[in-house]
Design a protein around this motif. Structure first.
Motif, mmCIF file in Angstrom:
data_model
loop_
_atom_site.group_PDB
_atom_site.id
_atom_site.type_symbol
_atom_site.label_atom_id
_atom_site.label_comp_id
_atom_site.label_asym_id
_atom_site.label_seq_id
_atom_site.Cartn_x
_atom_site.Cartn_y
_atom_site.Cartn_z
ATOM 1 N N LYS A 99 1.138 -1.079 -0.330
ATOM 2 C CA LYS A 99 0.276 0.254 0.113
ATOM 3 C C LYS A 99 0.634 1.363 -0.019
ATOM 4 O O LYS A 99 0.390 2.170 -0.513
ATOM 5 C CB LYS A 99 -1.066 0.234 1.336
ATOM 6 C CG LYS A 99 -2.222 -0.917 1.084
ATOM 7 C CD LYS A 99 -3.244 -0.550 2.517
ATOM 8 C CE LYS A 99 -4.084 -2.122 2.361
ATOM 9 N NZ LYS A 99 -4.836 -1.523 4.035
ATOM 10 N N GLY A 117 -4.199 3.241 6.432
ATOM 11 C CA GLY A 117 -5.439 3.648 6.861
ATOM 12 C C GLY A 117 -6.519 3.148 5.182
ATOM 13 O O GLY A 117 -7.793 3.212 5.540
ATOM 14 N N LYS A 126 -12.101 0.122 15.414
ATOM 15 C CA LYS A 126 -11.579 0.205 13.850
ATOM 16 C C LYS A 126 -11.501 2.036 13.854
ATOM 17 O O LYS A 126 -13.508 1.396 13.419
ATOM 18 C CB LYS A 126 -11.666 -0.957 13.053
ATOM 19 C CG LYS A 126 -10.913 -1.103 12.580
ATOM 20 C CD LYS A 126 -10.916 -2.799 11.549
ATOM 21 C CE LYS A 126 -9.422 -2.954 11.237
ATOM 22 N NZ LYS A 126 -9.397 -1.841 9.909
ATOM 23 N N GLU A 159 -11.373 2.697 9.851
ATOM 24 C CA GLU A 159 -12.097 2.692 9.087
ATOM 25 C C GLU A 159 -12.899 1.399 9.708
ATOM 26 O O GLU A 159 -12.476 0.234 9.651
ATOM 27 C CB GLU A 159 -11.048 2.749 7.561
ATOM 28 C CG GLU A 159 -10.304 3.516 8.239
ATOM 29 C CD GLU A 159 -9.025 3.338 8.311
ATOM 30 O OE1 GLU A 159 -8.329 2.076 9.359
ATOM 31 O OE2 GLU A 159 -8.271 4.480 8.758
ATOM 32 N N TRP A 188 -12.829 -1.376 7.040
ATOM 33 C CA TRP A 188 -12.215 -2.607 6.023
ATOM 34 C C TRP A 188 -11.084 -3.209 6.427
ATOM 35 O O TRP A 188 -10.556 -2.014 7.573
ATOM 36 C CB TRP A 188 -11.909 -2.359 4.681
ATOM 37 C CG TRP A 188 -11.328 -0.785 5.110
ATOM 38 C CD1 TRP A 188 -9.656 -0.455 4.583
ATOM 39 C CD2 TRP A 188 -11.662 0.427 4.544
ATOM 40 N NE1 TRP A 188 -9.513 1.048 4.275
ATOM 41 C CE2 TRP A 188 -11.076 1.669 4.162
ATOM 42 C CE3 TRP A 188 -12.806 0.936 3.830
ATOM 43 C CZ2 TRP A 188 -11.197 3.087 4.136
ATOM 44 C CZ3 TRP A 188 -13.338 2.576 3.622
ATOM 45 C CH2 TRP A 188 -12.294 3.781 3.928
HETATM 46 MG MG MG Z 1 -6.924 -0.413 7.702
#
Ligand code: MG
Ligand code: CTP
Length: 180
Positions: A108, A116, A176, A178, A180
């Motif tokens: 990422k 995130g 969490k 987010e 996902w």
């Molecule tokens: Mg994440």
């Protein structure tokens, strides 16, 4: 028949399913990358910490140890022959799941995604691929006998659904940042 394949898939993957969720609960503290960067992005980012990683691996190993104790009665109860986890499978599933998630963070950052940010597909399967690869490397015979083609197909279908579901719940509970 399909019921026994699903039961085997869930059972065999449970030590790989829990680590990243426990990492979310335990997270914080020093980042694994120590703040280092590669190019103009962090190597991994603040979302991969020592505490989250250690707690995640421990959770996976403890899960496998527990399932080993329960396999006899679970096999009797369900009428499905559920596997026990040899040391290579305990370590492979737990460490592989965490490593897969860490490798996804690395990818990422290299693709310019901030901490995130979502990466559909990768987010849902990184830990499965990591867990299966490390387990197959450590204990190839066990992996071949448990993860038959049918079991593998079920794992690849069920895991993204479970992942989306548990993350939505963790987000809803405020655990969490987010969904996902
Ligand atoms: Mg994440
Ligand atoms: N976490 C951790 N150590 C890990 C994995 C997760 O401490 N090895 C904790 C962190 O607090 C992290 C949270 O769990 O913020 C959520 O995990 P995840 O969604 O995997 O990380 P992100 O913050 O989204 O970061 P990234 O974009 O790098 O995946």
């Amino acid at each position: 028949m399909i019921g026994s394949v699903i039961a085997t898939a869930l059972w065999a993957m449970l030590p790989a399913y829990l680590p990243n969720n426990v990492a979310v609960l335990a997270g914080g503290s020093r980042p694994l990358d120590g703040g280092r960067t590669l190019g103009d992005q962090r190597l991994l980012g603040d979302g991969k910490t020592y505490r989250g990683t250690a707690a995640g691996v421990a959770a996976g190993v403890v899960t496998a140890l527990l399932l080993n104790q329960l396999s006899g009665s679970a096999t009797e109860l369900l009428g499905v022959s559920l596997p026990t986890f040899p040391p290579g499978a305990m370590i492979g599933l737990a460490c592989g799941a965490v490593l897969g998630d860490i490798a996804a963070s690395f990818l990422k950052r290299r693709t310019g995604r901030a901490r995130g940010a979502s990466f559909p597909g990768l987010d849902q399967l990184d830990f499965v691929v990591g867990a299966l690869l490390v387990t197959a490397a450590l204990t190839p015979e066990w992996t071949r006998s448990v993860f038959t083609l049918e079991v593998l197909v079920v794992v690849l279908v069920i895991t993204p659904i479970l992942h989306v579901g548990t993350n939505a719940i963790a987000y809803g509970l405020g655990l969490k940042e987010e969904p996902w």
